[in-house]
Scaffold this motif. Structure first.
Motif, PDB file in Angstrom:
ATOM      1  N   ASN A 143       4.002  25.115  17.947  1.00 31.43           N
ATOM      2  CA  ASN A 143       3.776  23.689  18.202  1.00 31.43           C
ATOM      3  C   ASN A 143       3.307  22.977  16.936  1.00 31.43           C
ATOM      4  N   MET A 144       2.449  23.630  16.163  1.00 29.77           N
ATOM      5  CA  MET A 144       1.972  23.035  14.926  1.00 29.77           C
ATOM      6  C   MET A 144       3.116  22.834  13.941  1.00 29.77           C
ATOM      7  N   VAL A 145       3.946  23.875  13.764  1.00 24.33           N
ATOM      8  CA  VAL A 145       5.082  23.758  12.862  1.00 24.33           C
ATOM      9  C   VAL A 145       6.060  22.708  13.375  1.00 24.33           C
ATOM     10  N   GLY A 146       6.269  22.671  14.682  1.00 24.59           N
ATOM     11  CA  GLY A 146       7.168  21.679  15.257  1.00 24.59           C
ATOM     12  C   GLY A 146       6.720  20.253  14.961  1.00 24.59           C
ATOM     13  N   ARG A 147       5.411  20.014  15.062  1.00 22.14           N
ATOM     14  CA  ARG A 147       4.905  18.669  14.748  1.00 22.14           C
ATOM     15  C   ARG A 147       5.125  18.330  13.274  1.00 22.14           C
ATOM     16  N   GLU A 148       4.912  19.314  12.388  1.00 21.64           N
ATOM     17  CA  GLU A 148       5.147  19.097  10.959  1.00 21.64           C
ATOM     18  C   GLU A 148       6.616  18.766  10.712  1.00 21.64           C
ATOM     19  N   VAL A 149       7.500  19.515  11.346  1.00 18.81           N
ATOM     20  CA  VAL A 149       8.929  19.297  11.159  1.00 18.81           C
ATOM     21  C   VAL A 149       9.335  17.915  11.663  1.00 18.81           C
ATOM     22  N   CYS A 150       8.800  17.502  12.805  1.00 19.50           N
ATOM     23  CA  CYS A 150       9.124  16.171  13.332  1.00 19.50           C
ATOM     24  C   CYS A 150       8.671  15.071  12.373  1.00 19.50           C
ATOM     25  N   THR A 151       7.513  15.259  11.770  1.00 20.81           N
ATOM     26  CA  THR A 151       7.039  14.282  10.787  1.00 20.81           C
ATOM     27  C   THR A 151       7.976  14.212   9.591  1.00 20.81           C
ATOM     28  N   ILE A 152       8.444  15.373   9.138  1.00 21.45           N
ATOM     29  CA  ILE A 152       9.367  15.398   7.998  1.00 21.45           C
ATOM     30  C   ILE A 152      10.700  14.746   8.359  1.00 21.45           C
ATOM     31  N   LEU A 153      11.155  14.958   9.578  1.00 18.41           N
ATOM     32  CA  LEU A 153      12.441  14.399  10.002  1.00 18.41           C
ATOM     33  C   LEU A 153      12.452  12.874  10.002  1.00 18.41           C
ATOM     34  N   LEU A 154      11.288  12.265  10.148  1.00 17.46           N
ATOM     35  CA  LEU A 154      11.235  10.804  10.142  1.00 17.46           C
ATOM     36  C   LEU A 154      11.825  10.229   8.863  1.00 17.46           C
ATOM     37  N   SER A 155      11.680  10.950   7.751  1.00 19.07           N
ATOM     38  CA  SER A 155      12.196  10.448   6.470  1.00 19.07           C
ATOM     39  C   SER A 155      13.709  10.616   6.356  1.00 19.07           C
ATOM     40  N   HIS A 156      14.316  11.323   7.287  1.00 16.84           N
ATOM     41  CA  HIS A 156      15.767  11.538   7.259  1.00 16.84           C
ATOM     42  C   HIS A 156      16.494  10.695   8.309  1.00 16.84           C
TER      43      HIS A 156
ATOM     44  N   PRO B  61      11.814  16.703  21.202  1.00 19.46           N
ATOM     45  CA  PRO B  61      11.080  15.850  20.264  1.00 19.46           C
ATOM     46  C   PRO B  61      11.680  15.881  18.869  1.00 19.46           C
ATOM     47  N   VAL B  62      12.372  16.955  18.530  1.00 14.91           N
ATOM     48  CA  VAL B  62      13.044  17.041  17.232  1.00 14.91           C
ATOM     49  C   VAL B  62      14.124  15.979  17.127  1.00 14.91           C
ATOM     50  N   LEU B  63      14.962  15.858  18.157  1.00 14.16           N
ATOM     51  CA  LEU B  63      16.021  14.856  18.140  1.00 14.16           C
ATOM     52  C   LEU B  63      15.450  13.454  18.183  1.00 14.16           C
ATOM     53  N   SER B  64      14.359  13.282  18.913  1.00 14.39           N
ATOM     54  CA  SER B  64      13.708  11.970  18.954  1.00 14.39           C
ATOM     55  C   SER B  64      13.201  11.588  17.570  1.00 14.39           C
ATOM     56  N   ALA B  65      12.577  12.536  16.869  1.00 13.56           N
ATOM     57  CA  ALA B  65      12.080  12.256  15.518  1.00 13.56           C
ATOM     58  C   ALA B  65      13.219  11.958  14.562  1.00 13.56           C
ATOM     59  N   ALA B  66      14.369  12.614  14.780  1.00 13.25           N
ATOM     60  CA  ALA B  66      15.518  12.393  13.911  1.00 13.25           C
ATOM     61  C   ALA B  66      16.256  11.103  14.233  1.00 13.25           C
ATOM     62  N   GLY B  67      15.883  10.441  15.326  1.00 11.12           N
ATOM     63  CA  GLY B  67      16.542   9.202  15.705  1.00 11.12           C
ATOM     64  C   GLY B  67      17.878   9.409  16.386  1.00 11.12           C
ATOM     65  N   VAL B  68      18.077  10.599  16.966  1.00 11.17           N
ATOM     66  CA  VAL B  68      19.323  10.902  17.676  1.00 11.17           C
ATOM     67  C   VAL B  68      19.092  10.627  19.153  1.00 11.17           C
TER      68      VAL B  68
ATOM     69  N   ALA C 107      15.918  26.859  14.105  1.00 10.43           N
ATOM     70  CA  ALA C 107      15.926  28.066  13.282  1.00 10.43           C
ATOM     71  C   ALA C 107      14.802  28.037  12.244  1.00 10.43           C
ATOM     72  N   ILE C 108      14.489  26.861  11.725  1.00 13.63           N
ATOM     73  CA  ILE C 108      13.390  26.735  10.758  1.00 13.63           C
ATOM     74  C   ILE C 108      12.056  27.068  11.424  1.00 13.63           C
ATOM     75  N   ILE C 109      11.840  26.509  12.606  1.00 10.73           N
ATOM     76  CA  ILE C 109      10.601  26.776  13.338  1.00 10.73           C
ATOM     77  C   ILE C 109      10.513  28.259  13.713  1.00 10.73           C
ATOM     78  N   ASP C 110      11.626  28.821  14.159  1.00  6.26           N
ATOM     79  CA  ASP C 110      11.641  30.241  14.541  1.00  6.26           C
ATOM     80  C   ASP C 110      11.290  31.132  13.359  1.00  6.26           C
ATOM     81  N   ARG C 111      11.817  30.810  12.170  1.00  2.00           N
ATOM     82  CA  ARG C 111      11.514  31.624  10.980  1.00  2.00           C
ATOM     83  C   ARG C 111      10.029  31.545  10.630  1.00  2.00           C
TER      84      ARG C 111
END
Length: 214
Positions: free
Chosen positions: A166-179, A42-49, A67-71
């Motif tokens: 999962n919560m952090v992952g959803r937040e990160v995917c939302t942020i990736l949309l702007s990139h 889902p990370v790559l999908s949010a990034a448009g890759v 790595a961001i989610i893991d931290r």
């Protein structure tokens, strides 16, 4: 946390964009197994890759975001999940005791990738890096067994860590949309021309499998 995540994601994308111009298509034989970190991510999908982007390009981005989610999960675990943290500390100490750790200290583009290439049919390797790592791991004593009560409590804490991830992952995917735009623009500039050149060379070799001067 949200602003901190935004900064981390932005820096991760910046680092990936700095690396991307150095990417070149792999010339070795591809692997049969898919990458569990990248396939359907889902990370790559949010990034448009898209799935048509070469895996090396996908992996370089997905592993940085992972790595961001893991931290974030590691910080949450250290604050709130003592049993899981103790188990992770014991495992980390066990890992440090290994004499051979070929998968550690790698650049993000190679982290989590198979240590060895696929063997050629009928020509097995005399030894492999993964096999040597397994031998080193077998020399270290196993962790002490847990009681049933401890296993139950540990499973509960693992569940909480998964929920937080999962919560952090959803937040990160939302942020990736702007990139997405700058990620897709970089792929169009640095990746697609190389893929197109490879396809053109393949087409020429299929149309003329023999050198006409022979």
């Amino acid at each position: 946390m949200e602003r901190s995540l935004e900064t981390q994601v932005s820096r991760a994308v910046d680092a990936w964009l700095r690396w991307l111009p150095r990417w070149e298509p792999a010339t070795h034989r591809g692997r049969v197994a898919v990458c569990r970190r990248c396939f359907g991510s889902p990370v790559l999908s949010a990034a448009g890759v898209g799935s048509d982007v070469p895996h090396g390009v996908q992996h370089g981005l997905s592993i940085r975001i992972k790595a961001i989610i893991d931290r974030a999960v590691a910080e949450y675990t250290a604050r709130n999940l003592p049993m899981l943290q103790a188990e992770l500390d014991q495992q980390a100490e066990r890992n440090r005791a290994r004499s051979y750790r070929p998968g550690e200290g790698l650049d993000p583009e190679f982290e989590g990738m198979p240590l060895d290439p696929e063997p050629m049919p009928g020509a097995p390797f005399l030894f492999t890096l993964a096999g040597m790592a397994d031998e080193a791991d077998a020399e270290i004593p196993a962790l002490p067994p847990l009681s049933e009560e401890a296993k139950t409590a540990l499973r509960q804490e693992v569940g909480l860590a998964d929920e937080y991830a999962n919560m952090v992952g959803r937040e990160v995917c939302t942020i990736l949309l702007s990139h997405r735009l700058r990620i897709q623009s970089a792929i169009a500039e640095f990746v697609e021309p190389q893929v197109a050149a490879l396809l053109e060379d393949l087409t020429r070799s299929l149309d003329a499998p023999f050198d006409p001067t022979d």
